[in-house]
Design an enzyme around this catalytic site. Sequence first.
Site, mmCIF file in Angstrom:
data_model
loop_
_atom_site.group_PDB
_atom_site.id
_atom_site.type_symbol
_atom_site.label_atom_id
_atom_site.label_comp_id
_atom_site.label_asym_id
_atom_site.label_seq_id
_atom_site.Cartn_x
_atom_site.Cartn_y
_atom_site.Cartn_z
ATOM 1 N N GLU A 197 7.116 -5.322 11.977
ATOM 2 C CA GLU A 197 5.687 -5.633 12.028
ATOM 3 C C GLU A 197 5.384 -6.628 10.901
ATOM 4 O OE1 GLU A 197 3.484 -2.031 11.245
ATOM 5 O OE2 GLU A 197 4.463 -1.758 9.322
ATOM 6 N N LYS A 249 9.680 -0.382 4.365
ATOM 7 C CA LYS A 249 8.957 -1.500 3.748
ATOM 8 C C LYS A 249 9.705 -1.830 2.472
ATOM 9 C CE LYS A 249 4.511 0.270 5.365
ATOM 10 N NZ LYS A 249 3.393 1.161 5.034
ATOM 11 N N GLU A 273 3.323 6.866 14.708
ATOM 12 C CA GLU A 273 3.695 6.731 13.301
ATOM 13 C C GLU A 273 2.879 7.681 12.435
ATOM 14 O OE1 GLU A 273 3.670 2.679 11.959
ATOM 15 O OE2 GLU A 273 3.626 3.245 9.838
ATOM 16 N N ASP A 288 6.535 7.083 7.864
ATOM 17 C CA ASP A 288 6.233 5.988 6.933
ATOM 18 C C ASP A 288 5.919 6.580 5.550
ATOM 19 O OD1 ASP A 288 5.456 3.726 5.594
ATOM 20 O OD2 ASP A 288 3.701 3.285 6.820
ATOM 21 N N HIS A 307 -8.959 -6.148 8.213
ATOM 22 C CA HIS A 307 -7.876 -5.265 8.661
ATOM 23 C C HIS A 307 -8.253 -3.854 8.240
ATOM 24 C CE1 HIS A 307 -3.888 -4.391 10.104
ATOM 25 N NE2 HIS A 307 -3.628 -3.708 9.005
ATOM 26 N N LYS A 341 -4.263 1.114 14.599
ATOM 27 C CA LYS A 341 -4.513 2.059 13.518
ATOM 28 C C LYS A 341 -5.444 3.150 14.033
ATOM 29 C CE LYS A 341 -2.423 0.402 9.809
ATOM 30 N NZ LYS A 341 -1.450 1.214 9.069
ATOM 31 N N ASP A 344 -0.548 4.194 14.512
ATOM 32 C CA ASP A 344 -0.278 4.650 13.140
ATOM 33 C C ASP A 344 -1.490 5.436 12.674
ATOM 34 O OD1 ASP A 344 0.460 5.080 10.557
ATOM 35 O OD2 ASP A 344 0.513 2.963 9.957
ATOM 36 N N LYS A 351 0.317 -2.624 17.728
ATOM 37 C CA LYS A 351 0.118 -1.407 16.946
ATOM 38 C C LYS A 351 -1.372 -1.222 16.730
ATOM 39 C CE LYS A 351 1.133 0.154 12.228
ATOM 40 N NZ LYS A 351 2.208 0.232 11.224
HETATM 41 MG MG MG Z 1 2.193 3.066 8.369
#
Ligand code: MG
Length: 373
Positions: free
Chosen positions: A327, A273, A224, A249, A22, A169, A198, A167
């Site tokens: 998510e 979160k 994001e 975020d 990831h 990155k 993001d 989503k």
């Molecule tokens: Mg984020």
Amino acid sequence: MNELTIESLQTTILDIPLVRPHKFATTSMDRQPLLLVAIRTTGGVVGYGEGVVPGGPWWGGESVETMKAIIDGYIAPVIVGRRVDEITGIMLDIERVVARADFAKAAVDVALHDAWARSLGVPVHTLLGGAFRDSVEVTWALGAAPVDEIVAEAEQKLAQRLHFSFKLKMGALDPAEDTERVAAIAQALRGKAGVRVDINARWDRLTALRYLPRLAEAGVELIEQPTPGEQLEVLAELRQILPVPIMADESVCSPYDAFEVARRRAADVIAVKTTKCGGLARSRVIVAVAQAAGIACHGATSIEGPIGTAASIHFACAQPGINVGSELFGPLLFAEQLLIEPLRYADGRVALPQGPGLGVELDLDAVRMFTRN
Ligand code: MG
């Protein structure tokens, strides 16, 4: 002493392999370290919480190692001997000895909620006011492979009805190249699925002004945290210019941060979160501030394992302010579920686990197998 008295608090570091690496803007992970926090009462109940950060200390300065040191050395002495139903008072007393360290505090807050709910024989969501839904939408994080492979992965998830939004990155590549890559993916999926990005606060204002309009034009539906977390004026300016919503975020870890984002109209959505926000109790305050300001909230993740994800599902199902999906895909990236019965993902959603506490039971053999020596 009664059976609600906290007898011990134990912490264990696990390393869980992922099914594929990831990637974040500045780092990549092929395993996720978790800090398992176990709070045992004199009544024999054990409640679990999970200390977890997205891929190491780059995000917020904490790691499983720092959380273990803070919890063992400073938080456990505050907790042991107290009643497990005194969560508000315990968390206030922890504030007196430990500043910030919100990821560590979140692990403790969740373990206290799990232990208290199990002592009462009720689910954690009951302690949060009760669930008003029994599942929540889950976006999938696409990897960093070439465009064709990414589009094929998304189409496969759509065909299997596992996820309906995705989503990506950004921030690791040169911005021009990164923008073209994502625009190609967004165009290929246009009309079939939602695509969000993001940028993890990696772009400066000029880079954002230059490239974000192109992403919006390609069909990206949500952007994001393009720019540094503390630069709320920049976020507010981008929000004025762009035709798509902006999600904060890194900009929001506390109720005060949420208030500032609201006051400056700096975001349309806040990524909540339960980990970065310091647990379930403080996340509720953040969502309340957002709700009062008309800002939507997304059930975001630090790539939690089963315990942290279950806690966030209970939160999202008991909190109408989490109104633009989640998510909470963490366990789907894990090669080992650590549970007797895994969490249930289907039809683009994850189900609220049923039963006392968090509603999940750890597979203690698997926990032992992945414990760091
Ligand atoms: Mg984020």
